[in-house]
Design an enzyme around this catalytic site. Structure first.
Site, PDB file in Angstrom:
ATOM      1  N   ASP A   1       0.740  -1.419  -0.051  1.00 56.69           N
ATOM      2  CA  ASP A   1      -0.040  -0.008  -0.067  1.00 56.69           C
ATOM      3  C   ASP A   1       0.787   1.271   0.109  1.00 56.69           C
ATOM      4  O   ASP A   1       1.819   1.172   0.746  1.00 56.69           O
ATOM      5  CB  ASP A   1      -0.941   0.030   1.405  1.00 56.69           C
ATOM      6  CG  ASP A   1      -1.884   1.082   1.385  1.00 56.69           C
ATOM      7  OD1 ASP A   1      -2.564   1.314   0.541  1.00 56.69           O
ATOM      8  OD2 ASP A   1      -1.484   1.863   2.155  1.00 56.69           O
TER       9      ASP A   1
ATOM     10  N   GLU B   1       1.692  -0.590  -5.263  1.00 60.73           N
ATOM     11  CA  GLU B   1       0.694   0.588  -5.368  1.00 60.73           C
ATOM     12  C   GLU B   1       1.463   1.949  -5.424  1.00 60.73           C
ATOM     13  O   GLU B   1       2.112   2.559  -4.638  1.00 60.73           O
ATOM     14  CB  GLU B   1      -0.207   0.965  -4.262  1.00 60.73           C
ATOM     15  CG  GLU B   1      -1.384   1.788  -4.537  1.00 60.73           C
ATOM     16  CD  GLU B   1      -2.182   2.154  -3.252  1.00 60.73           C
ATOM     17  OE1 GLU B   1      -3.477   2.577  -3.621  1.00 60.73           O
ATOM     18  OE2 GLU B   1      -1.764   2.172  -2.289  1.00 60.73           O
TER      19      GLU B   1
END
Length: 733
Positions: A372, A408
């Site tokens: 993330d 990401e």
């Protein structure tokens, strides 16, 4: 792990007994690890890095909550450590760390606060956020200086405890699938939401690791044809105060506080170590079915938020050592939008992250990670740096460089958007793919240039430094945003249930509601929406790269237009397994299975190298060719002209690489026609040398996708293409 081995031993420490001695122990490994000490004495070694601290106390908790504090007097390279005889698996514990309280310089030590061991491998108890768990006086009258006033109240009765866990697992019977990247199909799911309503999973197992391991859940994954599940965060996480005050919780889990502990809320068997064994059994069950396990991990920030957040772990161990601080050291540098950012340049932070990653691979059996806000991890002192310590350590680590690594590739700081910039070891979530495909099917692309790149592997982003087409993880939807069904049902977000006045969530949905906002009984609108769902799924699963599906999209799951359902731990987010009872949803599921089976059978759809676009033989055929509606190859001018139609020819005779026996890889050739226009189209099929005859494999204009059309069409003939549809044809002569 056998059920007998998993049973937690009764801790030796109990009320009324004398405090156990603390022997010197060792500074490694960090955390609490059962071991045999001097003279064969069994016990547990505790080790905590706490740079700058003046003293550390190990706190042991009896079943009735009685606390015994044991000073750790041994200090080696800023690691406080000690061996406690007789401490067995199941023992609950925490730390109190002493030091200066000087928020103006970033020092926030407060021994009144019980701290969770960053290396705790199991966590027992719920994270509530009463005033006692804050290191500062939360309700101080002058709020602008509240974070500078130390709170002396004891937090121990109000916070979860770490749990000592047994170390005797054996993975010799496990067989990792080791699916090559080019063959991978990722399925993003939430451990709880996937089975919370599953009628085939026993009620007491729904929403748990054991529920995901149940044959009824695994069978859906196998029949669908995915090769990996990407689990939304399963590291122990906490809920934000603003959600708890509204009666909500952090459902997604992007608020980690324990990087070694599987989230206890997903355990059906207990929370004093049993969650570890249950998670491992889930991994084994998925591996046995040929499915890899990828974890969505949140190493960019923690649940302690900013200067006004709670003191749960790292903030009280060494605030300056773990977090990026601003020049005004009271304040936190926030590249994540969550209040704080871990200072990955610091050696002890980098060690925490890499130790955690290796633990999940070697001891918990997982096959990869999706990071993330990975750009935040790649920052050096301020800027994103692809030579940063984090990326360098991963690249040389003998364990981590062998697993699947997905970035990401952005964060919320300046210069944080880094799509296409990560080094060759990494794959990336490709939001350029998402946006181009959404825009094409809603009629918002000015031309088809961008779509051409996305369908063929995004060579403009990834064809450098030895990267391959599978560097692109292609997706149309993800957990964050509209579901696929909502993408064709809503043009505006409807997040009122989140309690933030519909201000949360993105406004940039790139969606089209097919003329009516929200659900409708109008059969014409319903038919168009189902066709658009078929178009989006077909486009995704025919594209070069690694496709990622979101759980439930294959059945038309809806969140009622909520594009930020992070706090909806209810039927808004849970998968509705009754959807296939509707014929249209059942046909959508059947189409997804057919497309994935087609992708599995045909290596031309799973290329390991980028297309060259150049003639491969004397007949002038190329491995990839583009055609307009008139059946002729597109020119440079055609790429810049407004168009709602694009056809691509994929040659099965020109696939680079060889198979495991060294033989040339040969496959069928295909022609895919994508037409987003509102009116039907007469498309002239390319004639020889491209093909003598084509067989129609699928047509999304048809409502019933249960069987392939199978119709033959000669090269040069006109093919009727329905409005807003995809036609896939196979070259048969």
């Amino acid at each position: 792990m056998s059920s007998a081995a998993e049973q937690q031993a009764v801790p030796e420490h109990a009320p009324g007994r004398a405090a156990p001695p603390v022997w010197p122990g060792t500074p490694t490994p960090l955390g609490a690890r059962c071991r045999v000490g001097p003279d064969g004495t069994r016990g547990t070694n505790f080790a905590l890095w706490a740079g700058g601290a003046e003293a550390v106390e190990l706190c042991l908790f009896a079943p009735d909550g009685t606390e015994t504090r044991l000073p750790l007097t041994e200090l080696t390279h800023e690691i406080w450590h000690g061996f406690v005889p007789g401490i067995a698996p199941g023992q609950r514990y925490g730390f109190r760390v002493h030091g200066r309280w000087d928020p103006w310089t970033g020092a926030r030590w407060n021994p009144a606060k019980l701290l969770l061991d960053p290396y705790a491998r199991a966590v027992d108890g719920e994270f509530a956020l009463p005033p006692e768990v804050y290191g500062h006086v939360r309700d101080w009258p002058q709020q602008h200086v509240a974070d500078t006033v130390r709170d002396e109240r004891d937090s121990a009765p109000h916070v979860p405890k770490g749990v000592v866990v047994r170390d005797d697992d054996d993975w010799s019977d496990d067989r990792r699938p080791k699916t090559p990247w080019q063959d991978s199909v990722i399925y993003e799911l939430h451990v709880k939401g996937f089975t919370a309503r599953h009628p085939g999973v026993p009620e007491h197992l729904r929403g748990t690791y054991a529920g995901l391991a149940h044959p009824a859940a695994v069978d859906h994954l196998v029949r669908l044809g995915v090769t990996a599940v990407e689990l939304l965060p399963v590291h122990q996480f906490a809920h934000e105060d603003h959600l708890l005050r509204r009666g909500l919780t952090n459902y997604w889990g992007y608020n980690s506080i324990g990087y070694f502990a599987p989230h206890a809320g997903y355990s059906s068997s207990g929370t004093t170590g049993q969650q570890v064994g249950e998670f491992k059994r889930m991994v084994r069950a998925l591996h046995a079915a040929g499915i890899e396990v990828i974890l969505d991990v949140v190493y960019n920030h923690t649940a302690e938020a900013g200067e006004l957040g709670p003191t749960l772990s790292l903030k009280g161990i060494d605030n300056r050592g773990y977090y990026r601080l601003q020049s005004d050291a009271r304040r936190y540098a926030d590249y994540t939008g969550c209040g704080n950012t871990l200072h990955v340049v610091q050696p002890q932070v980098l060690r925490l992250i890499t130790d955690s990653l290796r633990y999940w691979v070697t001891e918990m059996g997982v096959d990869g990670f999706r990071f993330d806000l990975a750009a935040a991890l790649a920052r050096s002192m301020h800027d994103v740096d692809m030579l940063s310590p984090f990326l360098a350590v991963i690249a040389q680590d003998p364990v981590l460089r062998r697993v699947k690594l997905i970035a990401e590739p952005w964060d919320v700081g300046n210069g944080g958007y880094q799509v296409g910039a990560f080094p060759p070891l990494w794959t990336e979530w490709n939001d350029r793919y998402r946006d181009a495909v959404r825009d094409f099917w809603r009629g918002a692309l000015p031309d088809v240039r961008d779509l051409g790149y996305r369908l063929s592997g995004s060579s403009d982003l990834y064809a450098w430094g030895g990267r391959r087409p599978y560097a692109s993880v292609n997706f149309v939807t993800a957990h964050d945003g509209f579901t696929l069904r909502d993408l064709v049902t809503y043009e505006r977000k409807h997040n009122e249930a989140n309690g933030e006045g519909n201000r949360d969530g993105t406004h940039d949905n790139r969606s089209w509601n097919c003329g009516t906002e929200g659900e409708t009984d109008d059969p014409e609108t319903g038919a168009l929406r189902l066709r658009q769902l078929r178009n989006l799924l077909t486009t995704l699963l025919l594209s070069t790269g690694v496709p990622m599906l979101v759980a439930g999209d294959e059945m038309g799951r809806t969140q009622g237009g909520n594009n930020n359902a992070y706090c909806q731990d209810n039927e808004t987010s849970w998968l509705d397994w009754s959807l296939p009872e509707d014929p249209g949803r059942a046909q959508l599921l059947a189409l997804t299975r057919r497309l994935l089976a087609l992708r599995h059978r045909h290596p031309v759809l799973r290329r390991r190298a980028f297309f060259s676009g150049r003639p491969q033989g004397a007949d002038g055929l190329r491995d990839l060719a583009w055609f307009g509606p008139d059946g002729t190859e597109m020119t440079e001018r055609d790429w810049y002209a407004p168009s709602a139609t694009l056809a691509l020819y994929l040659s099965g005779r020109d696939i680079p690489g060889r198979d495991e026996r060294g033989e040339q890889v040969l496959d069928d050739s295909f022609l895919a026609v994508l037409h987003a226009g509102p009116e039907p189209l007469d498309f002239r099929l390319p004639a020889a040398p491209w093909a003598q005859t084509y067989e129609r494999v699928l047509d999304t204009a048809l409502d019933d996708q249960s069987a392939p059309p199978g119709t033959l069409h000669p090269g040069g003939a006109v093919l009727p293409v329905g409005a807003r549809s995809v036609v896939l044809l196979r070259v048969v002569g």
